[in-house]
Enzyme design. Structure first.
Site, PDB file in Angstrom:
ATOM      1  N   ALA A 226       0.873  -1.175   0.000  1.00 46.71           N
ATOM      2  CA  ALA A 226       0.000   0.000   0.000  1.00 46.71           C
ATOM      3  C   ALA A 226       0.908   1.222   0.000  1.00 46.71           C
ATOM      4  O   ALA A 226       2.075   1.145   0.424  1.00 46.71           O
ATOM      5  CB  ALA A 226      -0.877  -0.022   1.240  1.00 46.71           C
TER       6      ALA A 226
ATOM      7  N   GLU B 264      -0.772  -9.203  -0.397  1.00 46.27           N
ATOM      8  CA  GLU B 264      -2.204  -9.415  -0.136  1.00 46.27           C
ATOM      9  C   GLU B 264      -3.002  -9.438  -1.442  1.00 46.27           C
ATOM     10  O   GLU B 264      -3.968 -10.188  -1.581  1.00 46.27           O
ATOM     11  CB  GLU B 264      -2.702  -8.322   0.818  1.00 46.27           C
ATOM     12  CG  GLU B 264      -2.079  -8.490   2.200  1.00 46.27           C
ATOM     13  CD  GLU B 264      -2.221  -7.255   3.084  1.00 46.27           C
ATOM     14  OE1 GLU B 264      -1.768  -6.171   2.674  1.00 46.27           O
ATOM     15  OE2 GLU B 264      -2.805  -7.379   4.173  1.00 46.27           O
TER      16      GLU B 264
ATOM     17  N   GLY C 167       0.666  -4.876   0.988  1.00 52.40           N
ATOM     18  CA  GLY C 167      -0.558  -4.919   0.182  1.00 52.40           C
ATOM     19  C   GLY C 167      -0.372  -5.626  -1.158  1.00 52.40           C
ATOM     20  O   GLY C 167      -1.338  -6.125  -1.736  1.00 52.40           O
TER      21      GLY C 167
ATOM     22  N   GLU D 299       4.654  -5.036   7.406  1.00 52.53           N
ATOM     23  CA  GLU D 299       3.909  -3.941   8.053  1.00 52.53           C
ATOM     24  C   GLU D 299       4.407  -3.627   9.453  1.00 52.53           C
ATOM     25  O   GLU D 299       4.429  -2.457   9.863  1.00 52.53           O
ATOM     26  CB  GLU D 299       2.405  -4.270   8.102  1.00 52.53           C
ATOM     27  CG  GLU D 299       1.703  -4.169   6.754  1.00 52.53           C
ATOM     28  CD  GLU D 299       1.794  -5.417   5.900  1.00 52.53           C
ATOM     29  OE1 GLU D 299       2.535  -6.358   6.273  1.00 52.53           O
ATOM     30  OE2 GLU D 299       1.113  -5.466   4.868  1.00 52.53           O
TER      31      GLU D 299
HETATM   32  N1  CAA Z   1       4.574   3.145  -0.857  1.00 54.90           N
HETATM   33  C1  CAA Z   1       4.948   4.299  -1.443  1.00 54.90           C
HETATM   34  N2  CAA Z   1       6.064   4.443  -2.163  1.00 54.90           N
HETATM   35  C2  CAA Z   1       6.866   3.356  -2.288  1.00 54.90           C
HETATM   36  C3  CAA Z   1       6.537   2.124  -1.703  1.00 54.90           C
HETATM   37  C4  CAA Z   1       5.325   2.036  -0.971  1.00 54.90           C
HETATM   38  N3  CAA Z   1       4.906   0.894  -0.417  1.00 54.90           N
HETATM   39  N4  CAA Z   1       7.507   1.241  -1.990  1.00 54.90           N
HETATM   40  C5  CAA Z   1       8.428   1.910  -2.733  1.00 54.90           C
HETATM   41  N5  CAA Z   1       8.026   3.182  -2.921  1.00 54.90           N
HETATM   42  C6  CAA Z   1       8.724   4.237  -3.664  1.00 54.90           C
HETATM   43  C7  CAA Z   1       9.920   4.761  -2.883  1.00 54.90           C
HETATM   44  O1  CAA Z   1       9.511   5.738  -1.939  1.00 54.90           O
HETATM   45  C8  CAA Z   1      10.764   5.345  -4.001  1.00 54.90           C
HETATM   46  O2  CAA Z   1      10.217   6.598  -4.368  1.00 54.90           O
HETATM   47  P1  CAA Z   1      11.224   7.838  -4.694  1.00 54.90           P
HETATM   48  O3  CAA Z   1      12.006   7.372  -5.891  1.00 54.90           O
HETATM   49  O4  CAA Z   1      10.280   8.952  -5.010  1.00 54.90           O
HETATM   50  O5  CAA Z   1      12.058   8.025  -3.486  1.00 54.90           O
HETATM   51  C9  CAA Z   1      10.511   4.376  -5.155  1.00 54.90           C
HETATM   52  O6  CAA Z   1       9.298   3.688  -4.841  1.00 54.90           O
HETATM   53  C10 CAA Z   1      11.605   3.335  -5.317  1.00 54.90           C
HETATM   54  O7  CAA Z   1      11.775   2.699  -4.061  1.00 54.90           O
HETATM   55  P2  CAA Z   1      13.197   2.591  -3.317  1.00 54.90           P
HETATM   56  O8  CAA Z   1      14.068   3.721  -3.714  1.00 54.90           O
HETATM   57  O9  CAA Z   1      12.936   2.388  -1.869  1.00 54.90           O
HETATM   58  O10 CAA Z   1      13.753   1.258  -4.008  1.00 54.90           O
HETATM   59  P3  CAA Z   1      14.772   0.208  -3.364  1.00 54.90           P
HETATM   60  O11 CAA Z   1      15.158  -0.721  -4.469  1.00 54.90           O
HETATM   61  O12 CAA Z   1      15.853   0.889  -2.624  1.00 54.90           O
HETATM   62  O13 CAA Z   1      13.894  -0.605  -2.290  1.00 54.90           O
HETATM   63  C11 CAA Z   1      11.950  -1.782  -1.497  1.00 54.90           C
HETATM   64  C12 CAA Z   1      12.835  -1.396  -2.713  1.00 54.90           C
HETATM   65  C13 CAA Z   1      12.771  -2.733  -0.568  1.00 54.90           C
HETATM   66  C14 CAA Z   1      10.738  -2.505  -2.013  1.00 54.90           C
HETATM   67  C15 CAA Z   1      11.582  -0.492  -0.710  1.00 54.90           C
HETATM   68  O14 CAA Z   1      11.025   0.438  -1.640  1.00 54.90           O
HETATM   69  C16 CAA Z   1      10.569  -0.733   0.359  1.00 54.90           C
HETATM   70  O15 CAA Z   1      10.894  -1.222   1.420  1.00 54.90           O
HETATM   71  N6  CAA Z   1       9.284  -0.374   0.119  1.00 54.90           N
HETATM   72  C17 CAA Z   1       8.246  -0.459   1.095  1.00 54.90           C
HETATM   73  C18 CAA Z   1       7.785  -1.893   1.245  1.00 54.90           C
HETATM   74  C19 CAA Z   1       6.732  -1.990   2.338  1.00 54.90           C
HETATM   75  O16 CAA Z   1       6.994  -1.715   3.487  1.00 54.90           O
HETATM   76  N7  CAA Z   1       5.497  -2.395   1.970  1.00 54.90           N
HETATM   77  C20 CAA Z   1       4.394  -2.509   2.881  1.00 54.90           C
HETATM   78  C21 CAA Z   1       3.615  -1.235   2.896  1.00 54.90           C
HETATM   79  S1  CAA Z   1       2.426  -1.180   4.190  1.00 54.90           S
HETATM   80  C22 CAA Z   1       1.110  -2.047   3.626  1.00 54.90           C
HETATM   81  O17 CAA Z   1       1.106  -2.574   2.529  1.00 54.90           O
HETATM   82  C23 CAA Z   1      -0.018  -2.097   4.586  1.00 54.90           C
HETATM   83  C24 CAA Z   1      -1.145  -2.968   4.229  1.00 54.90           C
HETATM   84  O18 CAA Z   1      -1.171  -4.170   4.401  1.00 54.90           O
HETATM   85  C25 CAA Z   1      -2.338  -2.353   3.741  1.00 54.90           C
END
Ligand code: CAA
Length: 257
Positions: A66, A114, A111, A134
């Protein structure tokens, strides 16, 4: 014109939905969820629909979760509405009458995992990474992960993934039954072609019947579920497909469904 949030391709009734926010690793925000819901509503009654595939744009991510930036300032009530929106959309995906497959082509987190779990099965590229991270953000899965993940991989593995937030690779996802197959990323198009051929050659009503029996039966006790199977099995004999399929076997030819 701006890029669509979700790209749609239709190949002989096999519809591929590609979540298209590669710069944000296809993170699910409210706009993407609304668009997905609209498309699924449209697909629900589409003539000739054989299967729906869900994937992510680009080579890096299926869906990285998400949208964290969008979620950050939500109040509990707004978070509840956001989760309900996603749950209703995922339910619509799950309830499609045809097979649904997640083509997991990279990060499949939160998400995103999911979303993959709301599909009937998942096929992953060998660079795919899965997880429910999460807890690392101070929340729990909110798009069905605490319920669909244990139903897919068992409660112990779901607890491991949801409480540690650790990420697993495609090989481990295959071992625990989160995905059905692992392929090299460039083999995914060939998989779609193979699936199109397989499902395209099968009787559409019997494919839908098999899905209905499994899905509806899973929510029932065994005796009721077996009775459901019997009803759906018998119903096959009321249509043309059974006669064609069995006649083709007896006459040593390919069926023409
Ligand atoms: N939401 C919003 N933006 C996201 C995102 C997310 N879940 N995942 C990645 N992005 C964005 C980053 O902010 C980044 O944007 P900018 O270029 O503008 O800075 C872009 O995508 C590229 O990401 P990274 O630079 O972080 O890429 P990376 O290769 O270094 O890392 C990754 C990749 C390990 C997937 C890392 O992006 C990450 O950890 N993302 C979040 C993953 C996460 O925690 N997901 C769970 C979200 S909570 C959820 O989903 C709740 C639910 O159940 C409803």
């Amino acid at each position: 014109m701006s890029e669509p949030l979700i790209e749609v391709a239709d190949q002989a009734g096999i519809v591929t939905l590609t979540i298209n926010r590669p710069k944000a690793l296809n993170a699910l925000n409210g706009a993407v969820l609304s668009e997905l819901d609209r498309l699924l509503d449209e697909l629900q009654g589409r003539e000739g629909l054989r299967a729906v595939l869900v994937t992510g744009a680009g080579e890096k991510a299926f869906v990285a979760g998400a949208d964290i930036a969008e979620m950050r300032d939500k109040t509990p009530e707004q978070a509840r509405r956001f989760a309900r929106q996603a749950l209703a959309t995922f339910k619509r995906l799950e309830a499609l009458p045809v097979p649904t497959v997640a083509l997991v082509n990279g990060f499949c987190l939160g998400g995103g995992c999911e979303l993959a779990l709301a599909c009937d099965w998942a096929v992953a590229s060998d660079n795919a990474i899965f997880g429910q991270p999460e807890v690392l953000l101070g929340v729990i899965p909110g798009f069905g992960g605490t319920q669909r993940l244990p139903r897919r991989v068992g409660p112990a593995m779901a607890l491991d993934l949801c409480t540690t937030g650790r990420k697993i690779d495609a090989a481990e996802a295959l071992r625990i039954g989160l995905v059905n197959r692992v392929l090299a990323q460039d083999e995914l198009p060939a998989y779609v072609a193979e699936l199109t051929k397989q499902l395209g050659g099968n009787g559409p009503a019997s494919v839908r019947g098999a899905k209905q029996a499994i899905h509806d039966g899973m929510d029932q006790d065994l005796e009721s579920a077996l009775a459901l199977e019997t009803s759906l099995f018998a119903l096959c004999f009321a249509g043309d497909e059974q006669r064609e399929g069995m006649s083709a076997f007896v006459e040593k030819r390919k069926p023409n469904f």
